[in-house]
Design an enzyme around this catalytic site. Structure first.
Site, mmCIF file in Angstrom:
data_model
loop_
_atom_site.group_PDB
_atom_site.id
_atom_site.type_symbol
_atom_site.label_atom_id
_atom_site.label_comp_id
_atom_site.label_asym_id
_atom_site.label_seq_id
_atom_site.Cartn_x
_atom_site.Cartn_y
_atom_site.Cartn_z
ATOM 1 N N HIS A 187 -9.309 5.176 -2.250
ATOM 2 C CA HIS A 187 -8.591 5.186 -0.957
ATOM 3 C C HIS A 187 -9.421 5.952 0.071
ATOM 4 C CE1 HIS A 187 -4.382 3.789 -1.881
ATOM 5 N NE2 HIS A 187 -4.983 3.720 -3.053
ATOM 6 N N ASP A 236 0.839 -1.196 0.000
ATOM 7 C CA ASP A 236 0.000 0.000 0.000
ATOM 8 C C ASP A 236 0.881 1.254 0.000
ATOM 9 O OD1 ASP A 236 -2.410 1.402 0.166
ATOM 10 O OD2 ASP A 236 -2.380 1.433 2.360
HETATM 11 O O1 G3H Z 1 -4.306 3.158 1.745
HETATM 12 C C1 G3H Z 1 -5.051 3.009 2.728
HETATM 13 C C2 G3H Z 1 -6.391 3.552 2.749
HETATM 14 O O2 G3H Z 1 -6.582 4.508 1.788
HETATM 15 C C3 G3H Z 1 -7.092 3.627 4.042
HETATM 16 O O3 G3H Z 1 -7.794 4.808 4.291
HETATM 17 O O4 G3H Z 1 -7.579 4.852 6.768
HETATM 18 O O5 G3H Z 1 -9.234 6.273 5.595
HETATM 19 O O6 G3H Z 1 -9.557 3.827 5.710
HETATM 20 P P1 G3H Z 1 -8.596 4.950 5.687
HETATM 21 ZN ZN ZN Z 2 -4.557 5.117 0.861
#
Ligand code: G3H
Ligand code: ZN
Length: 283
Positions: A207, A81
């Site tokens: 995201h 990620d």
């Molecule tokens: O890359 C990780 C995500 O975009 C998580 O986003 O923490 O707002 O669920 P969030």
């Molecule tokens: Zn993210």
């Protein structure tokens, strides 16, 4: 079973649902994600950030996730990620990741293309798909005025150029989404999403989905989002449940007893997301 994200996202794109991509930092979160996917018979991505690799050790966490993925009865991809650089991508490939994000979205357009192309060349040589991002996710604070807000969003025509110039497999879009919990209700820009969808063929990624109301998620999936990232809501379930449990059971010092309700609470979050993403029963 361990699979690449390409097969998961192409099926999602074909059948109008989204695959959940859930962040892990440790054994307990990994268990919660895989158990939820199995309970819902859903394909899933377990994703690890560079920060998580640093925290848990670059060997240990991928080993745990890879073992869990291989033993799972549902298809699981291991995803890097927000890959911050080429070195972290290489490290992840050595650790058996089956999906890579290279996030160079902070760079000017040409730099983003150059960084992503380099990673695409290495990953595609061994059959691993690549996600890239354009626009700036995270500029959705309430005080941001409209023109500034729009300036941080993905521009549809630039998305077309970006896909053609960098040759990656999935595109993360900035359409009013932001990481972490939102201050006030977020408003996804669905017209922008429609325009991007109509101009770009690769599966689209959302995201920062923690805290986006269910009806907006449903709409985003309907309009072509194929991968949805959730981290904050899982963390929140973990820590709030732990706080409550330890308050109610101040003498309990067995981590297995403390973590058991935490895992259940995280599993519940992931199961609910899988239902909203319409990926239940798609394994
Ligand atoms: O890359 C990780 C995500 O975009 C998580 O986003 O923490 O707002 O669920 P969030
Ligand atoms: Zn993210």
């Amino acid at each position: 079973m361990l699979v690449t994200s390409k097969e998961l996202l192409l099926d999602a794109q074909k059948n109008s649902y989204a695959v959940g991509a859930f962040n892990t930092n440790n054994l307990e979160i990994t268990h919660a994600i895989i158990q939820a996917a199995e309970a819902k018979q859903a394909p899933v991505l377990v994703q690890i950030s560079a920060g998580a690799l640093k925290y848990a050790g670059p060997d240990f966490l991928p080993m745990i996730v890879a073992k869990a993925a291989k033993l799972a009865s549902v298809p699981v991809a291991i995803h890097l990620d927000h890959g911050p650089d080429f070195e972290t991508v290489m490290l992840s490939l050595r650790q058996g990741f089956t999906s890579i994000m290279r996030d160079a979205s902070k760079l000017p357009y040409d730099g983003n293309v150059a960084e992503v192309r380099k990673v695409v060349e290495a990953c595609h040589a061994i059959g691993i798909p690549v996600e890239a991002e354009i626009g700036k996710i995270g500029g959705a604070e309430e005080h941001v005025v409209v023109s500034e807000r729009e300036a941080t969003m993905s521009d549809p025509d630039e998305c077309v150029r970006f896909v053609a110039d960098a040759g990656f497999d999935f595109l993360a879009v900035a359409i009013g989404n932001a990481h972490g919990f939102y201050k006030g209700e977020p408003k996804l820009d669905f017209e922008r999403l429609d325009e991007i969808r109509s101009k770009v063929d690769v599966p689209l990624v959302l995201h920062g989905a923690s805290g986006i109301p269910d009806h907006q998620i449903t709409e985003a999936v309907k309009r072509g989002i194929c991968k949805i990232n959730i981290d904050t809501e899982i963390r929140n379930a973990f820590i709030r449940t732990m706080q409550k449990f330890t308050e109610e059971n101040p003498d309990q010092i067995d981590p297995r007893k403390v973590f058991k309700p935490c895992i259940a609470a995280m599993q519940d979050v992931v199961e609910r997301k899988i239902e909203i993403f319409r990926s239940a029963g798609r394994a």
